[in-house]
Design a protein around this motif. Structure first.
Motif, short mmCIF file in Angstrom:
data_model
loop_
_atom_site.label_atom_id
_atom_site.label_comp_id
_atom_site.label_asym_id
_atom_site.label_seq_id
_atom_site.Cartn_x
_atom_site.Cartn_y
_atom_site.Cartn_z
N ASP A 265 12.22 -2.99 7.79
CA ASP A 265 11.64 -3.79 8.87
C ASP A 265 10.58 -2.95 9.55
OD1 ASP A 265 11.20 -5.72 10.81
OD2 ASP A 265 12.84 -5.02 12.09
N LYS A 266 9.39 -3.55 9.73
CA LYS A 266 8.29 -2.87 10.40
C LYS A 266 7.94 -3.68 11.64
CE LYS A 266 4.73 -1.62 7.56
NZ LYS A 266 3.38 -1.89 6.97
N PRO A 267 8.73 -3.52 12.73
CA PRO A 267 8.59 -4.42 13.89
C PRO A 267 7.22 -4.39 14.55
CG PRO A 267 10.20 -2.65 14.32
CD PRO A 267 9.83 -2.55 12.89
N SER B 285 0.98 -13.20 -0.39
CA SER B 285 0.21 -13.28 0.85
C SER B 285 -0.71 -12.08 0.93
CB SER B 285 1.14 -13.32 2.07
OG SER B 285 1.99 -12.22 2.06
N TYR B 286 -0.45 -11.09 0.11
CA TYR B 286 -1.25 -9.87 0.08
C TYR B 286 -1.94 -9.77 -1.27
CZ TYR B 286 0.83 -7.40 4.07
OH TYR B 286 1.21 -7.00 5.31
N GLY B 287 -3.17 -9.29 -1.31
CA GLY B 287 -3.79 -8.94 -2.58
C GLY B 287 -3.72 -7.44 -2.73
N LEU C 110 8.35 -1.44 -3.44
CA LEU C 110 7.14 -1.77 -2.69
C LEU C 110 5.91 -1.16 -3.35
CD1 LEU C 110 9.54 -1.28 -0.32
CD2 LEU C 110 7.68 -2.25 1.00
N ASP C 111 4.84 -1.94 -3.37
CA ASP C 111 3.66 -1.53 -4.12
C ASP C 111 2.43 -1.36 -3.24
OD1 ASP C 111 3.36 -4.45 -3.64
OD2 ASP C 111 1.54 -4.19 -4.85
N TYR C 112 1.48 -0.63 -3.82
CA TYR C 112 0.09 -0.71 -3.37
C TYR C 112 -0.70 -1.08 -4.61
CZ TYR C 112 -4.62 0.41 -1.99
OH TYR C 112 -5.96 0.33 -1.75
N ASP D 207 4.70 1.95 11.75
CA ASP D 207 3.59 1.17 11.24
C ASP D 207 2.71 1.95 10.26
OD1 ASP D 207 2.02 -0.99 10.85
OD2 ASP D 207 1.01 -0.92 12.80
N ARG D 208 3.25 2.18 9.07
CA ARG D 208 2.52 2.85 8.00
C ARG D 208 2.55 1.95 6.79
NH1 ARG D 208 5.46 8.70 7.91
NH2 ARG D 208 4.00 9.80 9.26
N PHE D 209 1.71 2.23 5.81
CA PHE D 209 1.78 1.45 4.58
C PHE D 209 2.79 2.12 3.64
CE2 PHE D 209 0.91 -0.64 0.67
CZ PHE D 209 0.79 -1.96 1.11
N ILE D 210 3.89 1.41 3.43
CA ILE D 210 5.04 1.94 2.69
C ILE D 210 4.93 1.60 1.20
CG2 ILE D 210 7.57 1.92 2.57
CD1 ILE D 210 6.55 2.78 5.33
N VAL D 211 5.31 2.54 0.36
CA VAL D 211 5.40 2.28 -1.08
C VAL D 211 6.69 2.89 -1.63
CG1 VAL D 211 2.90 2.13 -1.52
CG2 VAL D 211 4.05 4.35 -1.72
N VAL E 227 16.51 -12.21 0.08
CA VAL E 227 16.46 -10.75 -0.04
C VAL E 227 15.00 -10.33 -0.24
CG1 VAL E 227 17.32 -8.72 -1.27
CG2 VAL E 227 18.78 -10.75 -1.04
N GLU E 228 14.49 -9.55 0.71
CA GLU E 228 13.07 -9.20 0.74
C GLU E 228 12.91 -7.68 0.83
OE1 GLU E 228 10.15 -9.49 0.11
OE2 GLU E 228 9.07 -10.82 1.46
N ASP E 229 11.75 -7.19 0.44
CA ASP E 229 11.51 -5.74 0.52
C ASP E 229 11.21 -5.28 1.95
OD1 ASP E 229 8.99 -6.98 0.53
OD2 ASP E 229 8.16 -5.74 -1.08
N ILE E 230 10.31 -6.01 2.63
CA ILE E 230 9.90 -5.57 3.97
C ILE E 230 9.46 -6.77 4.81
CG2 ILE E 230 7.53 -5.04 3.19
CD1 ILE E 230 7.56 -2.63 5.17
N VAL E 231 9.80 -6.74 6.08
CA VAL E 231 9.29 -7.72 7.03
C VAL E 231 8.24 -7.01 7.86
CG1 VAL E 231 9.82 -9.41 8.81
CG2 VAL E 231 11.59 -8.75 7.17
N ASP E 232 7.00 -7.48 7.74
CA ASP E 232 5.89 -6.87 8.47
C ASP E 232 5.43 -7.86 9.55
OD1 ASP E 232 3.70 -5.38 9.25
OD2 ASP E 232 2.55 -5.74 7.43
N SER E 233 4.46 -8.72 9.26
CA SER E 233 4.02 -9.71 10.24
C SER E 233 5.10 -10.76 10.49
CB SER E 233 2.74 -10.40 9.77
OG SER E 233 3.02 -11.27 8.69
N GLY E 234 5.96 -10.97 9.50
CA GLY E 234 6.98 -12.02 9.59
C GLY E 234 6.52 -13.34 9.02
N VAL E 235 5.24 -13.44 8.66
CA VAL E 235 4.66 -14.70 8.18
C VAL E 235 5.38 -15.19 6.91
CG1 VAL E 235 2.57 -15.74 7.16
CG2 VAL E 235 2.38 -14.34 9.22
N THR E 236 5.60 -14.29 5.96
CA THR E 236 6.22 -14.68 4.69
C THR E 236 7.63 -15.22 4.92
OG1 THR E 236 4.98 -12.92 3.61
CG2 THR E 236 6.79 -13.90 2.36
N LEU E 237 8.43 -14.48 5.65
CA LEU E 237 9.83 -14.89 5.81
C LEU E 237 9.97 -16.08 6.73
CD1 LEU E 237 11.68 -11.54 5.62
CD2 LEU E 237 12.05 -13.57 4.22
#
Ligand code: IMP
Ligand code: MG
Length: 175
Positions: A130-132, A69-71, A158-160, A150-154, A98-108
């Motif tokens: 979790d990034k509520p 969902s992310y490029g 988790l990748d950038y 709300d930061r961009f985590i790596v 089992v997921e790395d992070i829930v951000d928008s919630g769209v993926t899960l």
């Protein structure tokens, strides 16, 4: 092109391992006497998946899915595409995604619906982070390693732009 800067250590490997033990116990309690299938979401969940699975003493199988969902960008597109589907049927099974992070919630939200449509008995979610503040759709997350702001985590999976997955701790990118 400018090179991004990695911040200081937010969560250590030791802290993550301790949480995996606690969450493993919770899963054992919730599914006592039952079989579970852990579905890791590639590629971000690989390290967390390994931590959790070895701490769950139940009859278990594992499978993986890959979705995107992310490029290279750090903003969600809201579109989920399946790049690798399940190898085994999940009908009647207890599934733990089992997921790395829930951000928008769209993926899960999408994946949970996808598993339920395949007639899984129960679908639970186990996320490292979790990034509520990023939430755009409501979703129940059953097992949460750590809540982050709300930061961009790596790091720790988790990748950038596909980098930093190998860092043995969780950090963030400086703005
Ligand atoms: P969601 O669909 O917005 O909840 O995003 C889920 C996916 O976006 C995760 O599996 C990650 O791959 C990616 N993602 C969201 N936030 C971050 C972040 O802070 N760092 C790295 N990847 C992230
Ligand atoms: Mg991911």
């Amino acid at each position: 092109m400018h090179k991004e800067t990695v911040g200081t250590v937010m969560i250590t490997q030791e802290q993550i391992n301790e949480r995996a033990v606690e969450i493993g116990r919770e899963i054992e309690r919730d599914f006592a006497g039952q079989e579970v299938i852990l579905v890791g979401i590639l590629r971000g969940a690989v390290l967390w998946m390994a931590d959790v699975m070895k701490n769950v003493n139940l009859d278990m199988t594992i499978d993986f899915m890959a979705v995107s969902s992310y490029g290279a960008a750090t903003k969600t597109s809201g579109v989920v595409k399946i790049n690798k589907d399940l190898d085994s049927p999940i009908e009647g099974k207890n599934v733990i995604i089992v997921e790395d992070i829930v951000d928008s919630g769209v993926t899960l939200n999408y994946l949970k619906g996808y598993m339920e449509n395949r007639d899984a008995k129960v679908v639970k979610i186990c996320t490292l982070l979790d990034k509520p503040e990023g939430r755009r759709v409501e979703i129940d997350v059953d097992y949460i390693g750590f809540t982050v702001d709300d930061r961009f985590i790596v790091g720790y999976g988790l990748d950038y732009d596909q980098k930093y997955r190998n860092l043995p701790y969780i950090t963030y990118l400086e703005d």
